[in-house]
Write a protein that holds these residues in place. Structure first.
Motif, short mmCIF file in Angstrom:
data_model
loop_
_atom_site.label_atom_id
_atom_site.label_comp_id
_atom_site.label_asym_id
_atom_site.label_seq_id
_atom_site.Cartn_x
_atom_site.Cartn_y
_atom_site.Cartn_z
N VAL A 1 0.76 -1.15 0.08
CA VAL A 1 -0.10 -0.01 -0.04
C VAL A 1 0.90 1.19 0.00
O VAL A 1 1.78 1.43 1.24
CB VAL A 1 -0.94 0.03 1.14
CG1 VAL A 1 -1.74 1.30 1.23
CG2 VAL A 1 -1.85 -1.16 1.21
N LEU A 2 0.78 1.84 -1.13
CA LEU A 2 1.73 3.10 -1.45
C LEU A 2 1.07 4.49 -0.92
O LEU A 2 -0.03 4.55 -1.53
CB LEU A 2 2.20 3.10 -2.62
CG LEU A 2 3.35 1.97 -3.02
CD1 LEU A 2 3.85 1.90 -4.27
CD2 LEU A 2 4.44 1.66 -1.85
N LEU A 3 1.73 5.18 -0.25
CA LEU A 3 1.00 6.51 0.07
C LEU A 3 1.61 7.73 -0.20
O LEU A 3 3.07 7.66 -0.24
CB LEU A 3 0.64 6.16 1.70
CG LEU A 3 -0.15 5.27 2.12
CD1 LEU A 3 0.18 5.05 3.79
CD2 LEU A 3 -1.75 5.35 1.85
N LEU A 4 1.11 8.70 -0.64
CA LEU A 4 1.65 9.79 -0.77
C LEU A 4 1.12 11.08 -0.11
O LEU A 4 -0.09 11.06 0.06
CB LEU A 4 1.62 10.34 -2.25
CG LEU A 4 2.52 9.57 -3.25
CD1 LEU A 4 2.24 9.86 -4.67
CD2 LEU A 4 4.10 9.59 -3.07
N PRO A 5 1.73 12.19 0.25
CA PRO A 5 1.51 13.09 1.04
C PRO A 5 0.47 14.25 0.06
O PRO A 5 0.73 14.26 -0.98
CB PRO A 5 2.62 13.95 1.48
CG PRO A 5 3.74 13.58 0.60
CD PRO A 5 3.61 12.30 0.07
N VAL A 6 -0.50 14.68 0.79
CA VAL A 6 -1.55 15.73 0.10
C VAL A 6 -1.05 17.10 1.04
O VAL A 6 -1.45 17.04 2.28
CB VAL A 6 -2.91 15.53 0.09
CG1 VAL A 6 -3.64 16.62 -0.55
CG2 VAL A 6 -2.96 14.23 -0.84
N VAL A 7 -0.79 18.26 0.61
CA VAL A 7 -0.66 19.52 1.40
C VAL A 7 -1.90 20.15 1.71
O VAL A 7 -2.49 20.35 0.73
CB VAL A 7 0.45 20.45 0.61
CG1 VAL A 7 0.64 21.72 1.51
CG2 VAL A 7 1.92 19.82 0.47
N LEU A 8 -2.10 20.24 3.02
CA LEU A 8 -3.43 21.27 3.35
C LEU A 8 -2.74 22.56 3.59
O LEU A 8 -1.73 22.78 3.98
CB LEU A 8 -3.85 20.27 4.32
CG LEU A 8 -4.33 18.99 4.00
CD1 LEU A 8 -4.85 18.30 5.31
CD2 LEU A 8 -5.33 18.95 2.94
N LYS A 9 -4.03 23.43 4.03
CA LYS A 9 -3.68 24.72 4.63
C LYS A 9 -3.20 24.45 6.05
O LYS A 9 -3.36 23.33 6.78
CB LYS A 9 -4.93 25.49 4.91
CG LYS A 9 -5.37 26.01 3.43
CD LYS A 9 -6.78 26.68 3.58
CE LYS A 9 -7.14 27.11 2.28
NZ LYS A 9 -8.47 27.96 2.32
N GLY A 10 -2.40 25.49 6.61
CA GLY A 10 -2.08 25.42 7.93
C GLY A 10 -0.95 24.63 8.06
O GLY A 10 -0.48 24.08 9.46
#
Length: 200
Positions: A89-98
């Motif tokens: 299971v490969l995961l990538l980051p998603v940038v959010l506010k804050g």
């Protein structure tokens, strides 16, 4: 009395600001050096890093792996996305506010779209399960496993929330320096992999 209290507060933060200035200078130096690398050299060294990464137990035994999408000549771990898409299971980051990140699962190149910083990110639902291993990018490291990131604090905040995960950084050899300035917000990694060595 108020004036004395303000002076005391400023004095308390002097080491922090001095530290921050040192970090910014080192970050700028290493960023410039990395960006100046010829494309062919970066590709060759990245291949060596990825090969070493595949050999360590943190990656071999990890079922749920967080990777990252490289920018500006960072160590390129994208070959792992295709090689292990069906095995892990490969995961990538998603940038959010804050200055926050969340994870989403990588399910193929068609699942990516450019995010807040023009970096490809997976579409789909947020992943909230366990993470076995986090592959950590960075600008600079030392042999005490300290790290300097891009400057936003995204990874330091994220790593703090996932103490159960193994943290494995990847870097070029020139990114390993004698001493990285650190403060109480910085998070260490468990290992650093370069084209020529593994630091633990």
């Amino acid at each position: 009395m108020l004036f004395e209290s303000q002076i005391y507060s400023l004095l308390r933060f002097l080491p922090y600001w001095r530290n921050k200035k040192q970090k910014n200078a080192l970050r700028q130096h290493l960023e410039m050096k990395r960006r100046a690398m010829p494309k062919e050299e970066a590709e060759s060294l990245s291949t060596a890093v990825v090969s070493r990464l595949e050999s360590v137990p943190e990656f071999q035994e990890g079922r749920k792996i967080m990777l990252y999408y490289p920018i500006r000549n960072e160590v390129d771990v994208r070959p792992l996305l295709e090689a292990y898409q069906d095995a892990k299971v490969l995961l990538l980051p998603v940038v959010l506010k804050g200055h926050k990140m969340e994870l989403r699962q990588y399910t193929g190149p068609e699942s990516l779209k450019k995010g807040r910083y023009n970096i490809p990110e997976p579409i789909g639902e947020r992943y909230t399960g366990r993470i076995d291993t986090i592959i950590v990018p960075g600008v600079g490291f030392d042999r005490h496993l300290h790290r300097i990131g891009r400057g936003g604090g995204y990874y330091d905040r994220f790593l703090k929330k996932h103490p159960e995960a193994k943290k494995v950084a990847v870097a070029y050899d020139f990114q390993i320096v004698d001493n990285v300035p650190v403060n109480c917000f910085d998070r260490k990694v468990d290992a650093i992999i370069t084209p020529t060595t593994i630091i633990r």
